[in-house]
Every structure is written in C-alpha cells, then in structure tokens.
Design a protein around this motif. Sequence first.
Motif, short mmCIF file in Angstrom:
data_model
loop_
_atom_site.label_atom_id
_atom_site.label_comp_id
_atom_site.label_asym_id
_atom_site.label_seq_id
_atom_site.Cartn_x
_atom_site.Cartn_y
_atom_site.Cartn_z
N GLU A 1 0.88 -1.21 -0.41
CA GLU A 1 0.06 -0.13 -0.09
C GLU A 1 1.33 1.33 -0.32
N LYS A 2 0.21 2.19 -0.42
CA LYS A 2 1.57 3.38 -1.10
C LYS A 2 0.39 4.46 -1.13
N THR A 3 0.80 5.68 0.03
CA THR A 3 0.12 6.95 -0.09
C THR A 3 0.87 7.95 -0.85
N ARG B 1 0.37 12.26 -1.89
CA ARG B 1 -0.43 13.89 -1.84
C ARG B 1 -1.10 14.12 -3.07
N TYR B 2 -2.46 14.74 -3.11
CA TYR B 2 -3.59 14.62 -3.69
C TYR B 2 -3.07 15.59 -4.99
N SER C 1 -8.57 5.36 -2.49
CA SER C 1 -7.46 4.59 -3.26
C SER C 1 -8.43 3.69 -3.60
N THR D 1 -2.12 -0.87 -3.77
CA THR D 1 -2.46 0.03 -3.42
C THR D 1 -2.26 0.33 -3.62
N VAL D 2 -3.13 2.35 -4.12
CA VAL D 2 -2.43 3.43 -3.67
C VAL D 2 -3.82 4.08 -2.92
N SER D 3 -3.27 4.65 -2.15
CA SER D 3 -3.64 6.11 -1.69
C SER D 3 -3.68 6.95 -1.74
N VAL D 4 -4.53 7.76 -1.78
CA VAL D 4 -4.59 9.44 -1.82
C VAL D 4 -4.31 10.14 -0.55
N LYS D 5 -3.61 11.02 -0.25
CA LYS D 5 -3.63 11.91 1.07
C LYS D 5 -4.29 13.32 0.16
#
Length: 524
Positions: free
Chosen positions: A415-417, A419-420, A462, A490-494
């Motif tokens: 999983e990788k977060t 920035r917007y 995500s 999995t890629v999530s955006v802050k």
Amino acid sequence: MKFAKKITALILTLLMLSVYLPFTFAFEEKATDDCTAESNTEFAIKTAEIIKNEDNADEMLRIIGKFSVIPPDNAFSLANECVISDDGRFVLQFSDEKDLLSCLDRLNNNPRIIYAERDMPVYTGTVEESAEYLSWGVEAVEADVYSQSVTPSSVDCVTVAIIDSGCEDIDFIKDKLVSGYDFFENDNDAFQDVSVDSHGTFLASIITDCVGSLPVEIMPVRVLASETGSLINAVNGIIYAVDNGADVINISLGAVLNNCSSLEYAVNYAEENGVTVVVCAGNTKSDMKNFCPAHNENAITVSSVNEELTFSESFSNFGDGIDLTAPGENIVGYNALGELIAMSGTSMSAAYVSAAAAMFILDNPGCSTEQTVSVLTSNAQDLGEDGKDIYYGYGMLKLKDLITPRLKIKNNTGEKTIRYGETLRLTAEVTNNINDFAVWWYVDGVKSGEGKTFEVSPESGSVEVAAKLVDADGTVINDVLGNEIADFQTVSVKSGFFQRLISFFKNLFRINRTVIQKIYFLKG
C-alpha cells in the motif's frame, strides 16, 4: 440340567473373553510401563537399541504392529523385549522362531490389533557399473535449466531426507548436509556411510548435482547397514524425517512384500503431514505391485530409463503404479571416498525426482503434496504408449516446462499513499520471461495501460493497481499451479484541504505557463 447350563454359559464366557480381551500374559522381567515410549523419537531410539547393527535377515526375530486401543496393563510373555509407542505401535523381540510365530498368530486373531507382521529386511536398489561415463541425468531431466530459474522467496530452504545408509560428508555434498539420525549409533550424526556401494552418499550427490547452489538441504537418516536393514528402522526413519522438518523423503529401498502395513503406515503418515514421498520401483524386472513401498498410492514411484530414454528392461520394475520414469543407467556420482563412480538402478531415478520435487516446492512455497505430484506428472514427456503406461508411468521427468515467469512491482509495499495531485510511477520487473509475454496494467479491474512502467494519480480514496502478464491475445498467463501471474499495489491519496489548494495553484501555474509559451510562439 441347571448345572449343565451354568457350565455351558461359563465356557461361552471364557471363549468370548479369549477373543475380546487383550493379551494378559505375565511379563516378569520388564513391566509395560518400562516398554512405553512417549514420543516417536523415543520409540525409534528404544527399538534401535534392540536392533543394534544387524545385517542378516535371519537375525530379525521381531514383530512390529499397532494397537487400535493400547491395553492399560499389557505385556507379551513370549517376547524377550518390547517397546510400545504412545500411538499404539509396538515392537517385540524374540530369541526363538517358534515363540515369534506363536505370538504372531495370536496377535493376528486379536480384534484390538490394527496390524501385526514380522520385521523384514529392506534392500537398496543399485546395480553396479564397471565402465565410466560422463554424467547425463541432470541435462536429461532439464534440472540444469530449471535450477537456474528457481527464485526462492518466502521459504529459507527445502529439506530432502534420504532414508538410506547415511551420507559421508565428502566435499561435494557436505555444504548441503544437515543433522539427521543414525539408527545404529542412536545419535543425530548420520555422516557416515559404510554400505558396500556408498548408496546414501551416491544419492545425495545426485540431488546436489541437480539443485546446484539452491538452498536445498539433505537430511541423512541411516537405516541400512552394509547392504540391508530392518523394516522397523526404515519405518522409524520415515517418521523421524517427517517429525523433524523434511519436505521431501527419498526412499530408494524396499521390502519384497505386496502388503507391508508398517511401511504403508509410515508413508501415509508422511503424506498426511504434507511431505512428498518419492520411492524407487525396484530392480528385479518384475511387477512393482509385489514391493513395498513401491506400490503405495501416496508415493511417487519411479522406474528407470537409459540415455536413449528407453525403459531399463535389464533391471527396472514395472506396473500400473509407476508414476514417472527418470535416468537410472550409467549415472555418475560420488562414493563415500569422494571418488566418481558409475552406477545403475531405480534408486538413482528416484533421486532425480526427489531433487525435482524439492526445487518445485522451493519455487512454489505453500504448494501441497497433491499439487507437487500433479505438476511433475502432468508436465512429463510421454514415452511408450500414449498416456500412462506400466513402464514409464506418465512419462520422463522434464523440468523446463515448470519454469514460470515471475512478475513483481518494484518496491511494492502493498500500500502506497501519495499527496493529492501527485503521480506515482510504477515499474514491473519480469523474470524467466522466455516467451516474451507483455505486461498490462489494471486500475480497479479496468485495463489502463501497457508496458513495463505505469503512472497513476488517483483523485480521491484508494485504487488497486495490478500488473499482469498476458499473451499476444491479451489473455492473462497462469503459472503451473493455475494462479494468475500478477502483482498488486494499493495506491491511496492524501487529499486534505491544503493539499487540494496547493495542487490547484500548481495546475494554474502550469496552465498559465502553457498560455504564455503559445503567445510567445505566435509572436515569433
């Protein structure tokens, strides 16, 4: 009349008791508690102390068996010594043939006995060769190619137990050897081989030759003296290997019996505990159904072929139970003195399959024994009659088709977060891609790109990014176990307020810079 009825009832009662009650002989020299072993290892040690260093079938005055229910206070008056395990297995030692046969007859008529049989010799499967030849087996089964493709991942090593004559720690194999057990010396140092043909050492050199530098360990379990060994030692050796971490067990020996309950029990015990068992077919040019454990359905039974991939009719056994065939004639390996020699026999054939099973397990951690057997047999080279036959089984062991392409997203953290407004660049690393398959990228199951690299920039929440290996038609490629060759990230955006605001001005600056560049271009 009443008295006669009472006498009749008493006689019937005594007859019933004689059938259904366990043996209640008095055993004055040794109590049952002294016979009881609390673990498989302790049982093996105690029986090995009884057997000592026998090398003659005439010396084997023993009965081995198993209770369905262990009698709480039972002993065997006709036996000189006895050992009983906590799971009901037992060994009885006799000094007289007549006493042994008498006790065996009683045991086989006792309903509480699962099996009882006489201890028998087990033999190796070797035919010596006088001529020297260059080794050919490794290339014939394609172990040289396959070993270079295996990529160990979640397991540190795979252990092959060789139930045989021990393994001398010669230079060629010593780095592969780990502690096993010597049932003649009753210690975990089986690094000696006094067999007349260096049988165990020779098999270890074949396995080492196949696996190369891969992390495959060899556990020697010594159950043979110079030429033969006791059936009970062979049984205890198999169980010891299972209990001490073996992943594969090579049994290049056997008993001339078409029904050997104790050996069947041991092989089944291994299979039930997820251990792959490989056995030789035998070297008597006869049907392997008369040999144990060759006919056991839970083992991979291997016959022999020569360099022309023709069945070794001069010695190899055959039959409906043959699963695979492998090189067995003029095989070059090391003896206990570290000398290269040539030997033949289905023992050698079994060693090649054991090495193949070990490499496959190393390459596919978590696979079951059923999967290992299925893959090895379904990818064999069909020889002889079409399909499975009594000489070659499913065919010649071949490993090149087991080479599976591997795909991995580099630096995959699961999983990788980000920035917007940021873009994440992912790279797929593909190995063993001998067919030049392509990489397709999917975002939440929808195809979104092709090639080794892919950029993703989620707007919110995500997404699951998948890299998959596909053929020319876009069909996802499966490995030999039927699983898709793919990796997932999995890629999530802050996406907080300030991150959105910063992204807005960055995009605005990009737009304005593009407009200015176009105006300047038009003026020019």
